[in-house]
Design an enzyme around this catalytic site. Structure first.
Site, PDB file in Angstrom:
ATOM      1  N   GLU A  30      -4.162   0.049  -8.809  1.00 55.86           N
ATOM      2  CA  GLU A  30      -3.104   1.030  -9.092  1.00 55.86           C
ATOM      3  C   GLU A  30      -1.884   0.268  -9.604  1.00 55.86           C
ATOM      4  O   GLU A  30      -1.449  -0.697  -8.965  1.00 55.86           O
ATOM      5  CB  GLU A  30      -2.697   1.752  -7.802  1.00 55.86           C
ATOM      6  CG  GLU A  30      -3.429   3.043  -7.551  1.00 55.86           C
ATOM      7  CD  GLU A  30      -2.947   3.732  -6.269  1.00 55.86           C
ATOM      8  OE1 GLU A  30      -2.530   4.887  -6.350  1.00 55.86           O
ATOM      9  OE2 GLU A  30      -2.995   3.115  -5.190  1.00 55.86           O
ATOM     10  N   SER A  72       0.828  -1.208   0.000  1.00 60.15           N
ATOM     11  CA  SER A  72       0.000   0.000   0.000  1.00 60.15           C
ATOM     12  C   SER A  72       0.855   1.248   0.000  1.00 60.15           C
ATOM     13  O   SER A  72       0.339   2.347  -0.216  1.00 60.15           O
ATOM     14  CB  SER A  72      -0.874   0.035   1.254  1.00 60.15           C
ATOM     15  OG  SER A  72      -1.637  -1.126   1.349  1.00 60.15           O
TER      16      SER A  72
HETATM   17  N1  LIG Z   1      -5.974  -4.373   3.936  1.00 59.55           N
HETATM   18  C1  LIG Z   1      -6.153  -3.563   2.926  1.00 59.55           C
HETATM   19  O1  LIG Z   1      -7.190  -2.877   2.829  1.00 59.55           O
HETATM   20  C2  LIG Z   1      -5.124  -3.488   1.830  1.00 59.55           C
HETATM   21  C3  LIG Z   1      -5.462  -2.896   0.611  1.00 59.55           C
HETATM   22  C4  LIG Z   1      -4.524  -2.857  -0.425  1.00 59.55           C
HETATM   23  C5  LIG Z   1      -3.256  -3.403  -0.213  1.00 59.55           C
HETATM   24  N2  LIG Z   1      -2.948  -3.965   0.998  1.00 59.55           N
HETATM   25  C6  LIG Z   1      -1.591  -4.531   1.161  1.00 59.55           C
HETATM   26  O2  LIG Z   1      -1.662  -5.930   0.983  1.00 59.55           O
HETATM   27  C7  LIG Z   1      -0.671  -6.562   1.798  1.00 59.55           C
HETATM   28  C8  LIG Z   1      -1.343  -7.596   2.674  1.00 59.55           C
HETATM   29  O3  LIG Z   1      -2.308  -6.955   3.499  1.00 59.55           O
HETATM   30  P1  LIG Z   1      -3.515  -7.776   4.164  1.00 59.55           P
HETATM   31  O4  LIG Z   1      -4.513  -6.769   4.574  1.00 59.55           O
HETATM   32  O5  LIG Z   1      -3.908  -8.921   3.295  1.00 59.55           O
HETATM   33  O6  LIG Z   1      -2.769  -8.346   5.481  1.00 59.55           O
HETATM   34  P2  LIG Z   1      -3.159  -9.620   6.353  1.00 59.55           P
HETATM   35  O7  LIG Z   1      -2.586  -9.371   7.696  1.00 59.55           O
HETATM   36  O8  LIG Z   1      -4.616  -9.951   6.229  1.00 59.55           O
HETATM   37  O9  LIG Z   1      -2.376 -10.820   5.619  1.00 59.55           O
HETATM   38  C9  LIG Z   1      -0.988 -10.900   5.539  1.00 59.55           C
HETATM   39  C10 LIG Z   1      -0.635 -12.371   5.320  1.00 59.55           C
HETATM   40  O10 LIG Z   1       0.767 -12.452   5.038  1.00 59.55           O
HETATM   41  C11 LIG Z   1       1.253 -13.622   5.639  1.00 59.55           C
HETATM   42  N3  LIG Z   1       2.702 -13.541   5.758  1.00 59.55           N
HETATM   43  C12 LIG Z   1       3.454 -12.837   6.648  1.00 59.55           C
HETATM   44  N4  LIG Z   1       4.769 -13.057   6.414  1.00 59.55           N
HETATM   45  C13 LIG Z   1       4.837 -13.901   5.345  1.00 59.55           C
HETATM   46  C14 LIG Z   1       5.922 -14.498   4.638  1.00 59.55           C
HETATM   47  N5  LIG Z   1       7.181 -14.276   4.984  1.00 59.55           N
HETATM   48  N6  LIG Z   1       5.634 -15.324   3.601  1.00 59.55           N
HETATM   49  C15 LIG Z   1       4.339 -15.578   3.232  1.00 59.55           C
HETATM   50  N7  LIG Z   1       3.278 -15.040   3.875  1.00 59.55           N
HETATM   51  C16 LIG Z   1       3.524 -14.216   4.910  1.00 59.55           C
HETATM   52  C17 LIG Z   1       0.520 -13.684   6.978  1.00 59.55           C
HETATM   53  O11 LIG Z   1       0.557 -15.002   7.538  1.00 59.55           O
HETATM   54  C18 LIG Z   1      -0.898 -13.260   6.554  1.00 59.55           C
HETATM   55  O12 LIG Z   1      -1.687 -14.382   6.186  1.00 59.55           O
HETATM   56  C19 LIG Z   1       0.044  -5.450   2.533  1.00 59.55           C
HETATM   57  O13 LIG Z   1       1.190  -5.086   1.812  1.00 59.55           O
HETATM   58  C20 LIG Z   1      -0.964  -4.322   2.534  1.00 59.55           C
HETATM   59  O14 LIG Z   1      -0.394  -3.051   2.625  1.00 59.55           O
HETATM   60  C21 LIG Z   1      -3.852  -4.041   2.004  1.00 59.55           C
END
Ligand SMILES: NC(=O)c1ccc[n+]([C@@H]2O[C@H](COP(=O)([O-])OP(=O)(O)OC[C@H]3O[C@@H](n4cnc5c(N)ncnc54)[C@H](O)[C@@H]3O)[C@@H](O)[C@H]2O)c1
Length: 291
Positions: free
Chosen positions: A152, A119
């Site tokens: 994006e 993000s």
């Molecule tokens: N939540 C949102 O609204 C949103 C929107 C757009 C982008 N993002 C981005 O997407 C990404 C994930 O966010 P999310 O909301 O899904 O988080 P989340 O906490 O729901 O999920 C993250 C996942 O990553 C896994 N993980 C951690 N370390 C890891 C590794 N070394 N190898 C493999 N898996 C690993 C965790 O076990 C978890 O299942 C982030 O970069 C975030 O900024 C989030």
């Protein structure tokens, strides 16, 4: 470049949504996580969410079973080796993402495109630590992925045109719309959205309003479909804090300082919907404000 196989790292709320839309669009998907529990939950959730599309008549039961059959899961990063495109969607921490790319690189084909769903973290910096900065870019989906139309696409300094075109063609095949953003902290959507959410938390911190009045004010007064605190819980308060820190560090302007109350909620492990508590408590029938 012909993209057929997509490797997804991280099976959290974003990873499972990305797997869902890619499999429905006909791509073979391999989803990786460090936690078997996350992988199991992600598959169950994808099944439920696609089933909802079937019951609304948007897709057929055959589309669903074909999509589910295209998704495999693994705890081993090396299994993503044959992928044509990697979409990294693990926790929003630069050291985590760097370590993933480092571990992944020896297993990849030279032509594989690497992308991050980050993000806010610098695409150019993530790319510079790989062997293929020209084939690296930001692929930023919105939450919830199956519902939100925008993606994006962020070029790093070194990203080449062929990589941009290949990623754009994936966005087109998913039936989504690409917005091109330059690689500056938090890109377009979060550069604008997160300071608003952070300001809503300051409004709460300073006692100008409570959770309910702040959310109602923005819904009814600014015609937002969700209040900012409700939205923060939906995004994840750890992710919101991480993005504010990237804005603060990257742009060196005090207007981006994260609200101490946001930090406090994260310290408590109250991360929003994903932990059932944040600005609202989701453990009962209806969400109850926590302040
Ligand atoms: N939540 C949102 O609204 C949103 C929107 C757009 C982008 N993002 C981005 O997407 C990404 C994930 O966010 P999310 O909301 O899904 O988080 P989340 O906490 O729901 O999920 C993250 C996942 O990553 C896994 N993980 C951690 N370390 C890891 C590794 N070394 N190898 C493999 N898996 C690993 C965790 O076990 C978890 O299942 C982030 O970069 C975030 O900024 C989030």
């Amino acid at each position: 470049m012909d993209i057929r196989k997509i490797g997804i790292v991280g099976a959290g709320q974003m990873g499972n949504g990305i797997a869902h839309v890619c499999a429905l669009a006909g791509y073979d998907v391999v989803m990786n996580d460090v936690s078997q529990d996350s992988l199991d939950k992600a598959l169950a959730l994808i099944d439920r969410n696609i089933e909802r599309q079937v019951s609304k008549g948007r897709i057929t039961a055959g589309d669903k079973s074909a999509a589910m059959a295209r998704i495999t899961t693994t705890l081993t990063l090396a299994d993503l080796g044959p992928s044509d495109l990697i979409i990294e969607a693990a926790t929003e921490r630069e050291t985590v993402k760097q370590a993933i790319f480092e571990d992944l690189l020896p297993h990849l084909k030279p032509e594989t495109i690497l992308t991050s769903n980050t993000s806010s973290i610098s695409i150019t910096r993530l790319a510079s630590r790989t062997d293929r900065p020209e084939r690296f870019m930001g692929f930023h989906f919105m939450n919830p992925v199956p519902v939100m139309q925008l993606v994006e696409l962020i070029r790093g300094i070194a990203t080449d045109e062929a990589t941009f075109k290949a990623c754009k063609s994936v966005v087109d095949r998913l039936g989504k719309t690409a917005a091109s953003a330059e690689d500056f902290p938090a890109f377009i959507v979060n550069r604008i959205l997160m300071p608003m959410i952070n300001e809503a938390v300051y409004t709460l911190y300073e006692g100008v309003g409570n959770v309910k009045s702040i959310d109602e004010a923005l819904k009814l007064g600014a015609n937002h479909p969700m209040g900012p605190l409700e939205l923060a819980d939906f995004i994840g308060l750890d992710t919101c804090l991480a993005i504010m820190n990237v804005l603060h560090d990257g742009l060196a302007d005090t207007k981006y300082r994260p609200c101490p109350l946001l930090t406090k909620y994260v310290e408590a492990g109250w991360l929003g919907r994903k932990t059932e508590r944040g600005f609202y408590d989701y453990r009962g029938e209806v969400p109850v404000p926590t302040r």
